[in-house]
Every structure is written in C-alpha cells, then in structure tokens.
Design a protein around this motif. Structure first.
Motif, PDB file in Angstrom:
ATOM      1  N   PHE A   3     -10.985  55.918  46.681  1.00 47.28           N
ATOM      2  CA  PHE A   3      -9.930  56.660  47.598  1.00 47.28           C
ATOM      3  C   PHE A   3     -10.069  55.655  48.783  1.00 47.28           C
ATOM      4  CE2 PHE A   3     -14.240  58.074  48.895  1.00 47.28           C
ATOM      5  CZ  PHE A   3     -13.897  58.008  50.463  1.00 47.28           C
ATOM      6  N   VAL A   5      -8.240  56.524  53.148  1.00 51.54           N
ATOM      7  CA  VAL A   5      -7.626  57.501  54.131  1.00 51.54           C
ATOM      8  C   VAL A   5      -6.546  56.562  54.739  1.00 51.54           C
ATOM      9  CG1 VAL A   5      -8.062  59.302  56.100  1.00 51.54           C
ATOM     10  CG2 VAL A   5      -9.683  58.817  53.832  1.00 51.54           C
ATOM     11  N   GLU A  29     -14.869  66.142  51.438  1.00 51.68           N
ATOM     12  CA  GLU A  29     -13.927  66.691  50.648  1.00 51.68           C
ATOM     13  C   GLU A  29     -13.546  65.560  49.422  1.00 51.68           C
ATOM     14  OE1 GLU A  29     -10.922  68.728  54.090  1.00 51.68           O
ATOM     15  OE2 GLU A  29     -10.674  66.624  53.357  1.00 51.68           O
ATOM     16  N   ARG A  30     -13.679  64.363  49.764  1.00 52.88           N
ATOM     17  CA  ARG A  30     -13.514  63.421  48.451  1.00 52.88           C
ATOM     18  C   ARG A  30     -14.499  63.459  47.385  1.00 52.88           C
ATOM     19  NH1 ARG A  30      -9.589  63.773  51.455  1.00 52.88           N
ATOM     20  NH2 ARG A  30      -8.223  62.124  51.872  1.00 52.88           N
ATOM     21  N   GLU A  33     -13.663  66.605  45.347  1.00 50.38           N
ATOM     22  CA  GLU A  33     -12.700  66.264  44.522  1.00 50.38           C
ATOM     23  C   GLU A  33     -13.258  65.408  43.312  1.00 50.38           C
ATOM     24  OE1 GLU A  33      -9.759  63.940  46.982  1.00 50.38           O
ATOM     25  OE2 GLU A  33      -9.200  65.822  48.076  1.00 50.38           O
TER      26      GLU A  33
END
Length: 100
Positions: A3, A5, A29-30, A33
């Motif tokens: 990921f 940001v 949060e990642r 996920e």
C-alpha cells in the motif's frame, strides 16, 4: 499486502505541517485490511502490542506481513510487521475479541 498513502490523503492535514508523516493509526488500518483480506471480516480486534519504529512518508510504498497464531481454545491473533523495503516501520499483535 502492499500500500501507499497518497500525498493528498486527508489524514496528512496537520500531521505535520511542513513534513507530513502517515499517522500510526493509518498503518494499523492497513494491517486490519490485510487481516480481513486474508481471513474475512472480523469482529472487535485489540492491539495489545504495537511499536512504531520509523515513519512512513506520503507516496512511499509499504507492505504488511502477517503471521496468524492459533492456539486451541483461544481467539485468533496475528503478529504483524509493516515494512518499507527491508526497513521495519511498525510491528505488533492484533487479537480477536479484544476491546469489545
């Protein structure tokens, strides 16, 4: 799970002026996920242990690594690392059924 940001993400407003850093809560949060991508939606998860070692800057790519720990009679747990290349950014544990 990889990921990044983006530099215009709302979490970066004021965190910090002149040198934006991705907040630790966004890294978590990642991680969540990644757990849900691998194991489906979860209930309440707790974070009994987390350590932030290095910052993640906007637009940098990072990766979440997970190791599931299952012990009979106990709720699932996941040890995690967030890496930028080979550099450790954060590590810790998520556990199911905590914080509810």
């Amino acid at each position: 799970m990889r990921f990044s940001v983006p530099h215009d993400h709302p979490c970066l407003d004021g965190h910090f002026p002149g040198r934006p850093l991705v907040p630790g809560v966004v890294l978590l949060e990642r991680v969540l996920e990644a757990v849900e991508a691998a194991h489906g939606p979860r209930g309440a998860l707790g974070v009994p242990q987390v350590k932030f070692v290095q910052p993640l800057l906007p637009d940098e790519e990072a990766e979440v690594l997970l190791v599931e720990e299952r012990v009979e009679g106990q709720a699932p747990r996941w040890r995690f690392q967030v890496l930028r290349g080979t550099t450790l950014l954060a590590s810790g544990v998520l556990e199911e059924g905590a914080g509810g």
